[in-house]
Design an enzyme around this catalytic site. Structure first.
Site, short mmCIF file in Angstrom:
data_model
loop_
_atom_site.label_atom_id
_atom_site.label_comp_id
_atom_site.label_asym_id
_atom_site.label_seq_id
_atom_site.Cartn_x
_atom_site.Cartn_y
_atom_site.Cartn_z
N ALA A 103 44.65 75.74 75.32
CA ALA A 103 44.75 77.15 75.71
C ALA A 103 46.13 77.70 75.38
O ALA A 103 46.26 78.80 74.84
CB ALA A 103 44.46 77.30 77.20
N LYS A 104 47.17 76.93 75.71
CA LYS A 104 48.54 77.42 75.50
C LYS A 104 48.91 77.50 74.03
O LYS A 104 49.60 78.42 73.61
CB LYS A 104 49.52 76.50 76.24
N LEU A 266 35.34 75.33 60.70
CA LEU A 266 34.50 76.32 60.03
C LEU A 266 35.18 77.69 59.97
O LEU A 266 34.75 78.57 59.22
CB LEU A 266 33.15 76.43 60.74
N GLY A 267 36.24 77.87 60.76
CA GLY A 267 36.98 79.13 60.72
C GLY A 267 38.14 79.13 59.77
O GLY A 267 38.84 80.14 59.62
N LYS A 268 38.38 78.02 59.08
CA LYS A 268 39.49 77.97 58.14
C LYS A 268 39.18 78.81 56.90
O LYS A 268 38.04 78.88 56.44
CB LYS A 268 39.80 76.52 57.76
N HIS A 326 33.47 68.03 61.98
CA HIS A 326 34.22 68.81 60.99
C HIS A 326 33.71 68.56 59.56
O HIS A 326 33.32 69.49 58.86
CB HIS A 326 35.71 68.45 61.04
N LYS A 422 43.98 58.53 60.71
CA LYS A 422 45.26 58.85 61.34
C LYS A 422 46.33 57.89 60.84
O LYS A 422 46.02 56.80 60.36
CB LYS A 422 45.14 58.77 62.87
N TYR A 469 42.26 74.71 43.00
CA TYR A 469 42.67 74.43 41.63
C TYR A 469 41.60 73.64 40.89
O TYR A 469 40.85 72.87 41.48
CB TYR A 469 44.04 73.76 41.54
N LEU A 470 41.55 73.91 39.60
CA LEU A 470 40.57 73.29 38.71
C LEU A 470 41.31 72.49 37.65
O LEU A 470 42.17 73.03 36.95
CB LEU A 470 39.70 74.37 38.05
#
Length: 577
Positions: A103-104, A266-268, A326, A422, A469-470
């Protein structure tokens, strides 16, 4: 199912009056009620979003068991809209678990960013709710340190911040107390006045208390005149059974249309751009199949370990934490057929078809890893099991790679490789599309025996430094015939000056507007868990030990063997990026 209708108590039209007040004497019902004529024939209903924030008036509907089925469930089916100005409605956003890190650091800063960009409705309030005892002023002081204005737009930053904080309030209460939520409802009504109230609850809390909060909020704090929506953060269970049980429990108090399951990936920006890139560019859509694509890679890596979050992480592991949600959601968006339209349901229908077409995961197509301690000169890095919050002898994977297949006509035989970990050598999230070799390549002598060096590759980098990029082959200037591999590069920060909005900003705005395209439907969730649950159970039953890899390395060697097994080379390890 029997229904009862309750008239909107904050209508401005004439017909009836009400003297109802709060117990301090403040009126919370306007003097007049709205009566709409009974119709036996359906009207021309307006659904979706009439404008950025379209105000509404409608009835509240209760099911025969007494639970409210107001809000989105009614609004999206057959709700007549009336001509109201923006001053006649309000949006109340309640962040449950407001004292927590999410939240913060994410939710409240995202709300401020929307306010700064004038994306929130004219009338709104933000309430924090948690068990921690705080005053309104203490909440404001706590979140003020995390609020920032756009780098490229700093006009009136301090004034905007002050105005936003003036709209932030706090209520302390237990998560399972209907009385505490009734008190929250009283405070919300004080701020909402006689406007049509729309309410959004963001559950930034552990999943084991989702149902208690939803029950209390639905029974005691849902809107009686507008919509009520609930944003639910992952994890959505640990397997298919627990996820389905969570959905069943939530649907005792909410309809599917009221539940917004959020996956912030999904919001990126680049994930949203994936469909644009494919469906609006003729150069890509004809190539988007097994005929031209050799393999697709979804890569997520972090250059840090669990670092104090080990207790939470150990309960889920990297597969549940990253791959099942994700990466799988991005895969479904990448591989789906062309939807009928950009409508949320059409897109989600196609994603579900992809998930249901996927071949069951095999243990031999999965690699597990766990980072171990590593020293680099004077600096030492801890092992996963050195984290005091991690149980001794834990075999929870911090790394996993998997090969997945979609058994349909478009993607038959194409390996979709996932890799997440990670404590790796770099922080990265990207999609890599490796194309097939050129048949009868006239320049194969120039590439030698390694024809993989000659293949084209499309890369969508989600983070850091968003880019597309391609990789192509071209001749090096000069008298000889020497070929080189070059990038056609679209680096977002170089092309676009504006700061890219955070994923939470986009998803919060979509939830306020009722746009569900980037949120996960219950059948999507079931299909995703149905794919991974048998594998997870087999791993746990057989107690498969992960392969150890040094902190800061490129991951376990087994991931390279897995890729080679499917005739694939990991694109992020080629060294030419």
């Amino acid at each position: 199912m029997g229904v009862q209708l309750r008239l909107n108590p904050c209508s401005s039209s004439s017909a009836a009056t009400s003297p109802s007040t709060f117990h301090n004497g403040t009126p919370y019902f306007c003097k007049k009620f709205n009566f709409l004529p009974f119709r036996t024939q359906p009207l021309n209903w307006v659904s979706g979003i009439y404008s950025r924030i379209q105000p509404r008036k409608h009835f509240e509907v209760f099911s025969s068991n007494g639970f409210p089925l107001n809000a989105v469930s009614v609004q999206d089916v057959q709700v007549p809209l009336t001509e109201l100005g923006s001053g006649d409605t309000t949006v109340s956003i309640t962040v449950i678990g407001a004292s927590g890190d999410l939240a913060k650091k994410k939710i409240l800063p995202a709300l401020f960013a929307l306010f700064y960009e004038d994306c929130l409705p004219e009338n709104f309030v933000v309430f924090g709710y948690s068990r921690t005892k705080l005053s309104d002023e203490e909440l404001r002081n706590m979140i003020s340190t995390t609020l920032t204005c756009r780098i490229d737009k700093r006009e009136n930053c301090d004034a905007k911040m002050e105005h936003f904080l003036e709209r932030c309030f706090y209520h302390s209460g237990q998560y399972n107390s209907e009385d505490d939520f009734a008190e929250l409802d009283y405070k919300l009504k004080e701020k909402e006045g006689c406007r049509v109230s729309n309410r959004l609850f963001y559950l930034s809390i552990p999943p084991n208390i989702f149902v208690d909060v939803v029950r209390c909020a639905s029974l005691k704090a849902s809107s009686t005149s507008g919509w009520t929506r609930v944003i639910v953060e992952k994890p959505f269970g640990r397997d298919l059974e627990s996820s389905s049980e969570l959905t069943r429990s939530l649907k005792k108090y909410l309809t599917e249309e009221q539940i917004f399951r959020i996956d912030h990936y999904l919001g990126k920006e680049l994930v949203e751009n994936l469909s644009v890139l494919r469906f609006s560019n003729l150069v890509f859509e004809p190539l988007w199949s097994r005929n031209y694509i050799r393999n697709v890679q979804f890569i997520f890596s972090e250059d840090f370990g669990t670092e104090g979050r080990g207790g939470y992480f150990d309960h889920y592991g990297i597969i549940r934490d990253i791959m099942q949600n994700h990466l799988l959601q991005i895969l479904a968006l990448f591989a789906m057929e062309t939807p009928v339209s950009l409508d949320a349901e059409d897109i989600r229908n196609e994603k579900v078809k992809v998930l249901r077409s996927m071949r069951p995961l095999q243990l031999e197509d999965v690699v597990l890893g766990q980072y171990k301690g590593h020293s680099n000169g004077a600096k030492s890095y801890p092992a996963y099991t050195d984290d005091p919050t991690v149980p001794n002898g834990s075999i929870t994977p911090t790394f996993s790679a998997a090969a997945l297949f979609i058994d349909n006509a478009r993607w038959d035989g194409v390996p979709f490789l996932m890799k997440a970990g990670k404590a790796l050598h770099t922080k990265r999230a990207e999609i890599r599309v490796q194309f097939r070799h050129v048949p009868g390549n006239l320049y194969k002598r120039n590439f030698g025996t390694d024809m993989d060096k000659a293949t084209n590759e499309l890369v969508l980098r989600l983070q850091p430094d968003e880019a597309i990029y391609l990789k192509i082959n071209n001749k090096v200037p000069g008298l000889g015939m020497r070929l080189d591999r070059s990038d056609l590069n679209l680096l977002y920060k170089a092309k676009y000056r504006g700061e890219i909005p955070d994923a939470y900003e986009r998803l919060l705005l979509d939830a306020i507007e009722g746009e569900r395209r980037l949120f996960i439907r219950s059948d999507e969730l079931d299909a995703a868990w149905a794919l991974f649950t048998p594998l997870l159970k087999e791993l746990e039953e057989k107690k498969i030990a992960p392969e150890l890899y040094p902190y800061g390395s490129r991951g376990p060697v087994g991931a390279h063997y897995l890729a080679a097994k499917h005739n694939v080379r990991w694109g992020d390890l080629s060294g030419d990026d």
